[in-house]
Design an enzyme around this catalytic site. Sequence first.
Site, mmCIF file in Angstrom:
data_model
loop_
_atom_site.group_PDB
_atom_site.id
_atom_site.type_symbol
_atom_site.label_atom_id
_atom_site.label_comp_id
_atom_site.label_asym_id
_atom_site.label_seq_id
_atom_site.Cartn_x
_atom_site.Cartn_y
_atom_site.Cartn_z
ATOM 1 N N GLY A 262 0.963 -1.025 -0.367
ATOM 2 C CA GLY A 262 0.008 0.150 0.041
ATOM 3 C C GLY A 262 0.984 1.744 -0.318
ATOM 4 N N GLU A 299 0.233 5.633 7.390
ATOM 5 C CA GLU A 299 2.337 5.994 7.067
ATOM 6 C C GLU A 299 2.147 7.304 8.429
ATOM 7 O OE1 GLU A 299 2.999 3.894 5.951
ATOM 8 O OE2 GLU A 299 0.952 3.213 5.380
HETATM 9 N N1 B3K Z 1 5.449 -0.325 6.705
HETATM 10 C C1 B3K Z 1 4.912 -0.865 5.677
HETATM 11 C C2 B3K Z 1 5.154 -2.111 4.669
HETATM 12 C C3 B3K Z 1 5.848 -2.914 4.141
HETATM 13 C C4 B3K Z 1 5.773 -3.940 3.794
HETATM 14 C C5 B3K Z 1 7.591 -4.427 3.151
HETATM 15 N N2 B3K Z 1 7.095 -5.978 2.836
HETATM 16 C C6 B3K Z 1 3.451 -0.338 4.613
HETATM 17 C C7 B3K Z 1 2.981 0.232 6.546
HETATM 18 O O1 B3K Z 1 2.683 -1.320 7.121
HETATM 19 O O2 B3K Z 1 2.803 1.134 6.966
HETATM 20 ZN ZN ZN Z 2 2.265 0.185 8.704
#
Ligand code: B3K
Ligand code: ZN
Length: 874
Positions: A262, A299
Amino acid sequence: PHAIHLKDYQPPEFLIDRVELHFDLDPDRTSVESRLELRRNPAATRGDGSLRLHGEQLELETVEIDGNPLTGSEYVLDPESLTLHRVPDRFSLLTRVRIHPSLNTALEGLYQSGDMLCTQCEAEGFRRITYFLDRPDVMARYTTTLVADRARFPVLLSNGNLIEECRLEDGRHLARWEDPFPKPSYLFALIAGDLRAIEDRFTTASGRAVDLKIFVEPHNLDKCDHAMRSLKKAMRWDEERFGREYDLDVFMIVAVSHFNMGAMENKGLNVFNDKYVLARPDTATDADFDGIESVIAHEYFHNWTGNRITCRDWFQLSLKEGFTVYRDQEFSADVGSRGVKRIADVRLLRAHQFAEDAGPMAHPVRPDSYIEINNFYTATVYQKGAEVVRMQANLLGPDAFRQATDLYFERHDGQAVTTEDFVRCMEDASGRDLSQFRRWYAQAGTPELTMQGDYDPAAGVYRLSVRQFTPPTPGQPEKRPFHVPLAIGLLGDDGEDLPLRLEGDSQAPAAGTRVLELKAEEETFRFVGLDSRPVPSLLRGFPAPVKLRFDYGDRDLLFLMAHDSDGFNRWDAAQTLMQRLLLALVRDPDHGVLDAFFDAFREALLDAEGDRALLAEVLTLPSEGYLADQMDLVDVDGIHRARAGLERAIGGRLRADLLAVYRANAAEGCGYVFTPEEVGRRAIRNLALHYLMQSPDDETLGLCREQFAAGDNMTDVMAALRLLADHGGAEGAEALECFYRRWSRESLVVDKWFAVQASSPREDALEQVQRLLSHPDFSLRNPNRVRSLVGVFSVANQVRFHAADGGGYRFLADRILELDPLNPQIASRLLKSMIRWRRFDRTRQALMCDELRRILDAEELSKDVYEVASKALE
Ligand code: B3K
Ligand code: ZN
């Protein structure tokens, strides 16, 4: 491939204080020079003194220690690392490598998307950019210099603040970025491209001005307003609700069209799948608007829960993900409709996480081991992790929970920590003992709560007995009891809440919900002072991620559906009722449907005062996938027949009422607005049309065509398109064709066009999907496109994917084998829809196992796909 275990965790032997990166960017051939200031970690248990840096697919050109070049005999290179023997306790290391972004189809590390260059480093992508200690407990300060052709890449971005910009010879230019906050390498990002930005400004609670910029390709500049509004709302909310302020002078978001998931919370520079940024009323649905609002918030919230405080190791992933999902869910509940949000979240949890917990990839919120960490970005780590945080928030209550999160932010700022550290803050701030509660992190599986109630009229006592049992999961044959919060109400004959007075209470509490805590395997609660048999409303608001078994009569469910003061449980009662009816229809097609069911449905439908979004949830039948999960042996065709039959019956029996609702909920001419009321209005109207179109006549077909042609917003257009396409015939083909012609240049809308066809229950769906593989717009290299065709078919089209001839399985396995060499993460995700083969009949079991074996037999399988396929067959 071998597994990595939590119990083997060791602190790093070296720490990196500063990183200076210099990129000479070119899609075909990029050079990366890195200077690291390294020192031995005083907290490390001494190893053999050598330094092993992670690195994959790098062409090493130079290694220097403190300015002295090393010769080939002074280091050891293998495909995954660079090892230096005998290094000083403190030194500076320079390496120069070459990488090839345009050949990077895995979309991990530095890669090309369209005309731009971008990065994705979580979890272990940074090691595809340069040699490094690519683990989250190594936090360093970064300075990043980017050099690239000015015409091709006028915009050059990285984390932190821009500290220098200048033109160079040969049409090149340079930008230098400095991030003052120490961060793990997975939060590194860079972007180079011909981008435009919409800009805004946010003043933090303490009065600092922050520049906000959303970068997109030029033709998308008119689709960023909703994302910007969402961002500002999220920033304000985090200050108010969690006391968290933003900490840099600029916050940037970049939308890219090739992205494995995402979005990504890189410090100060979030990189997004463009699906979660771009929206205009005519191109995006209400669900898209919703998704953007929550992913932008998610995010952004990571800046504190993930970035300032990060994970010690990847087993702790839920520390940042579970908590951040909890935060984004609360945000969406506050800015939208809380009741509807809770229902949507629980629906998702039950559909995906419960399924995961019941399958061969089941794992605890804090996994014990993995082969490929990318396989563990799961519903368990994210959604169940969020429920585990929510339970703690509810056990502590709002004030103590806020004190506990304040303590967490203060105590651990700048550190890489564990879920244990999180729980300790909850305990320290509240004085509560959460030792048994910790099992929620360590034990996999969905607890089943079996409850029984009996009423003793002579004593005026209602006894509620509760038993918990958690089925075995891989590697965990036996479970110990969980600490489960139970929110319970009792309804009197008039449908009002009764006071819940437990035996031994000194005074009667007010009527309403009472939270009981179950800790033992079995417990009985005795409620006193009741003049008549109450109807229990159990697990109000879904206080714990558990399954409930309670032998409700249909009458009780109808009663709860009509009267429960808890909106969630009104919905849940309706779902239970419908589920029960549908499963009865699966077992016996002649089962018949009581008039009382249609009466209740009609009554709810015509409730003019109710929240329409909530109503739409109440009146939506459980999905085929969810029904399948309720059966020991899945009857794919029976479920489809029963569900489609009931929808047809509703459409036929309630035709007049549905038409009235459809008409009463027409737009009032103010154009598209994204408010909970308007979303609710569109939802109920499109649901009415959906039921009407299950047994269509000229009139309803006409309405559908009109809506398709007139709709000024994608929500209504998509709803009509789906119905027309599923209806088929000339109408369906025409609508699909017309839609494609209109939108063929909007890639995210073309995804919808693929998805509608992939999810159609029409008998020729697989043939259609096969045909679409050779459509000029289909590409295995774009994850959104793969998901919209292959993913949607295998996840959202149960009846065709699980066709008894095995065609669906063969199709999926073929795609996985094609995709694995290009993009293992996406290949492995797709495979997850074929791993729960044990629930099906022998024929289907054999067909699925054949495909799983065929996949395992492939040469050069990725770790990602290997792990899922091998665990599925274990
Ligand atoms: N932290 C990222 C996800 C990363 C996935 C890597 N395979 C997005 C989120 O959870 O905000
Ligand atoms: Zn996350």
